[in-house]
Design an enzyme around this catalytic site. Sequence first.
Site, PDB file in Angstrom:
ATOM      1  N   ARG A 102       0.478  -1.446  -0.140  1.00  0.00           N
ATOM      2  CA  ARG A 102      -0.147   0.238   0.070  1.00  0.00           C
ATOM      3  C   ARG A 102       0.627   1.427   0.020  1.00  0.00           C
ATOM      4  NH1 ARG A 102      -1.825   0.894   4.169  1.00  0.00           N
ATOM      5  NH2 ARG A 102      -1.209  -0.977   5.872  1.00  0.00           N
ATOM      6  N   HIS A 160     -10.215  -2.824  10.739  1.00  0.00           N
ATOM      7  CA  HIS A 160      -9.243  -3.959  11.053  1.00  0.00           C
ATOM      8  C   HIS A 160      -9.155  -4.742  11.537  1.00  0.00           C
ATOM      9  CE1 HIS A 160      -4.961  -3.481   9.110  1.00  0.00           C
ATOM     10  NE2 HIS A 160      -5.791  -4.896   8.776  1.00  0.00           N
ATOM     11  N   ARG A 190       2.150 -12.134  -0.750  1.00  0.00           N
ATOM     12  CA  ARG A 190       0.920 -12.662   0.038  1.00  0.00           C
ATOM     13  C   ARG A 190       0.352 -13.171  -0.819  1.00  0.00           C
ATOM     14  NH1 ARG A 190      -1.801  -8.631   3.982  1.00  0.00           N
ATOM     15  NH2 ARG A 190      -0.161  -7.160   4.376  1.00  0.00           N
TER      16      ARG A 190
HETATM   17  P1  GTP Z   1      -2.590  -7.864   7.402  1.00  0.00           P
HETATM   18  O1  GTP Z   1      -3.345  -8.988   6.701  1.00  0.00           O
HETATM   19  O2  GTP Z   1      -1.786  -6.512   6.538  1.00  0.00           O
HETATM   20  O3  GTP Z   1      -3.438  -7.044   8.260  1.00  0.00           O
HETATM   21  O4  GTP Z   1      -2.053  -8.547   8.474  1.00  0.00           O
HETATM   22  P2  GTP Z   1      -2.186  -9.490   9.419  1.00  0.00           P
HETATM   23  O5  GTP Z   1      -2.963  -8.733  10.700  1.00  0.00           O
HETATM   24  O6  GTP Z   1      -3.082 -10.569   9.196  1.00  0.00           O
HETATM   25  O7  GTP Z   1      -0.994 -10.438   9.809  1.00  0.00           O
HETATM   26  P3  GTP Z   1      -0.249 -11.557   9.681  1.00  0.00           P
HETATM   27  O8  GTP Z   1      -1.182 -12.364  10.825  1.00  0.00           O
HETATM   28  O9  GTP Z   1      -0.439 -12.211   8.010  1.00  0.00           O
HETATM   29  O10 GTP Z   1       1.010 -11.537  10.330  1.00  0.00           O
HETATM   30  C1  GTP Z   1       2.250 -10.604   9.789  1.00  0.00           C
HETATM   31  C2  GTP Z   1       3.458 -11.098  10.254  1.00  0.00           C
HETATM   32  O11 GTP Z   1       3.386 -11.587  11.696  1.00  0.00           O
HETATM   33  C3  GTP Z   1       3.728 -13.257  10.070  1.00  0.00           C
HETATM   34  O12 GTP Z   1       5.010 -13.195   9.388  1.00  0.00           O
HETATM   35  C4  GTP Z   1       3.383 -13.597  11.079  1.00  0.00           C
HETATM   36  O13 GTP Z   1       3.849 -15.163  10.886  1.00  0.00           O
HETATM   37  C5  GTP Z   1       4.159 -12.715  12.367  1.00  0.00           C
HETATM   38  N1  GTP Z   1       3.254 -12.996  13.761  1.00  0.00           N
HETATM   39  C6  GTP Z   1       1.746 -13.512  13.182  1.00  0.00           C
HETATM   40  N2  GTP Z   1       1.269 -13.428  15.411  1.00  0.00           N
HETATM   41  C7  GTP Z   1       2.651 -13.220  15.477  1.00  0.00           C
HETATM   42  C8  GTP Z   1       3.343 -14.216  17.074  1.00  0.00           C
HETATM   43  O14 GTP Z   1       2.089 -14.756  18.024  1.00  0.00           O
HETATM   44  N3  GTP Z   1       4.373 -14.334  17.589  1.00  0.00           N
HETATM   45  C9  GTP Z   1       5.270 -13.769  16.318  1.00  0.00           C
HETATM   46  N4  GTP Z   1       6.564 -13.846  16.739  1.00  0.00           N
HETATM   47  N5  GTP Z   1       5.044 -12.950  14.661  1.00  0.00           N
HETATM   48  C10 GTP Z   1       3.497 -13.400  14.277  1.00  0.00           C
HETATM   49  C1  SPV Z   2      -3.272  -4.905   5.251  1.00  0.00           C
HETATM   50  O1  SPV Z   2      -2.028  -3.782   4.758  1.00  0.00           O
HETATM   51  O2  SPV Z   2      -3.667  -4.354   6.253  1.00  0.00           O
HETATM   52  C2  SPV Z   2      -3.898  -5.589   4.173  1.00  0.00           C
HETATM   53  C3  SPV Z   2      -3.154  -5.669   2.944  1.00  0.00           C
HETATM   54  O3  SPV Z   2      -4.488  -6.671   4.530  1.00  0.00           O
HETATM   55  S1  SPV Z   2      -3.727  -5.326   1.646  1.00  0.00           S
HETATM   56  O4  SPV Z   2      -4.843  -5.565   1.366  1.00  0.00           O
HETATM   57  O5  SPV Z   2      -3.087  -4.937   0.689  1.00  0.00           O
HETATM   58  O6  SPV Z   2      -3.997  -3.407   2.335  1.00  0.00           O
HETATM   59 MN    MN Z   3      -5.523  -5.687   6.587  1.00  0.00          MN
END
Ligand code: GTP
Ligand code: SPV
Ligand code: MN
Length: 605
Positions: A79, A247, A387
């Site tokens: 983004r 979010h 992604r």
């Molecule tokens: P968006 O899709 O960008 O909104 O992100 P999200 O909040 O869904 O994040 P996501 O769960 O994909 O995690 C992002 C990163 O954080 C990944 O590389 C995960 O492996 C790491 N991560 C998630 N949970 C944990 C945790 O409990 N501990 C640690 N150390 N890393 C974590």
């Molecule tokens: C974020 O950036 O919080 C996402 C990925 O979930 S995107 O849909 O590309 O914004």
């Molecule tokens: Mn997101």
Amino acid sequence: MTSVTTPGLDNAPTTHAKLLSWVQEVAELTTPDRVVWVDGSDEEWTRLTEQLVAAGTFTRLAAKPNSFLAQSDPSDVARVEDRTFICSVDEADAGPTNNWMDPAEMKSLMTELYRGCMRGRTMYVIPFCMGPIEAESPMFGVELTDSEYVVVSMRVMARVGTAALEAMGTDRPFVPALHSLGAPLDEGQQDVAWPCSTTKYIVQFPEERTIWSYGSGYGGNALLGKKCYSLRIASVMARDEGWLAEHMLILKLTSPQQKTHYIAAAFPSACGKTNLAMLEPTIPGWKVETLGDDIAWMRFGEDGRLYALNPEFGLFGVAPGTGWDTNPNAMRTIEAGNSVFTNVALTDDGDVWWEGMTDDAPAHLTDWKGRDWTPDSAEPSSHPNSRFCTPITQCPILAPEWDDPKGVPISAILFGGRRKTTIPLVSEARDWNHGVFMGATLSSETTAAATGAVGVIRRDPFAMLPFIGYNAGDYVSHWVETGKGADAAKLPKIFYVNWFRRDADGGFLWPGFGENSRVLKWVVERLEGTAAAVETPVGHVPTPGSLDVSGLGMTVEQVESALAVDKDEWRQEIPQITEWFEKFGDKLPGTMWDELEILKSRLDG
Ligand code: GTP
Ligand code: SPV
Ligand code: MN
């Protein structure tokens, strides 16, 4: 006249007058070679994915059914927050956290960018619905785009095509969402694998409930049903109509006693929502089911409880760090196929790989930039914001009620961020307003989900900093008002978590992932009044014995460090919070200053 000659324009499968005239107007401005109405069928998916393979945008994966790898232009990977605008009529309605430009000025500037911008390409009309089409008031949108990648990705992420278009009838309202890559093709000009423009604008016109996006093919910039509609525009609708667009992930937690609770959690981008939503508990007898991993729309039900609905249809998850050890349910979801991977590495046997998928990296890969890669390579094989885009219905632990139009009643809301210090593993707000204060002061290190520096601590209110479609002070007020109008006993309890605190050696203090079920257990036991807590200046935190760490192998000191509320660390937050609140001027509700005073006096006490 272009309008008469553009193939596809005259045989529209709808008589929706407003939609027809908008499509015609955009076709005249952008001059595509043809217009195609997206029906959402399997045949259409097959045709477009084959076309994307032929164009070099997609590589078909030999090792996963009906799945594809896209490698983007290296400049178009996340983004673009500095190019994202809230063009409200009054500048004050965008401040103090959003970029703003006068809507008329923005429109005239972008109209010139859009002029002829689809030359040599196809303009797709994607009717879509965020949330179930069977909802009482279905949330329709129509995206016009010149990107086949966007069409196939939208089909995974939202309910698209004929069903949505038919439900729109002849006159139901929809959010018009215009997208162009900004990369017209001249006659005979060879296309590139990932067309985009160096000029990018991601623009929301909140009063008109309209979206204009230009120049990028990346998810959050181009799949306009997602952040642009379901957060930025929807947050404005929610303010006006008395609901919340957030979010947040949504999960269902069942205890060994078979009691169920629904939990929503807001963490900033790439801070753990997808992982928590699909968690595999490590503690016996507990069960997690997934309802959503990124966005929650929440409204009060007739019973006075707050109900949450995931408006999306797919998962657009961070690839790196997703592995069989950390998030096996995400791995199972993508194993089922029907997925688009962007900016990850390709294995020699036609599969995808990224850092964290397996302990050992394959001996040879093609990296996200198309170069040979070995474990000795200097750079990671996959972009940190690479992604996977995959249907949520393939998630093996999807809760059956995930698409119930009325949503699910939320018992607890978690806020969280990525902080190396200061923020304890979990704390519970004293009441709603204290919880709103936790949300309003949420801070996190920046991640690769947005362009710019990574690892810089910033305030990210409610994990919505890049997604609030109006004045952030008004947004905090809306949260305060939401609590005021409700029966306090029925409101979700609010908690603040931090999986990312570090020890002196820089390692994570808390093992995270499946072990986060221990924190969920404490949360539920707090809801049910059975877990002990100590009161600290920042809220209630677990007593040493009340957090279940059995079998975890952590020392007492380690657990204490994870839970610690260090007054000196917190005192250092005060000037930052004060400075943050001052940015809001008189838009910030007075209760937030009151909460800050309470925090200060408790730290001095
Ligand atoms: P968006 O899709 O960008 O909104 O992100 P999200 O909040 O869904 O994040 P996501 O769960 O994909 O995690 C992002 C990163 O954080 C990944 O590389 C995960 O492996 C790491 N991560 C998630 N949970 C944990 C945790 O409990 N501990 C640690 N150390 N890393 C974590
Ligand atoms: C974020 O950036 O919080 C996402 C990925 O979930 S995107 O849909 O590309 O914004
Ligand atoms: Mn997101």
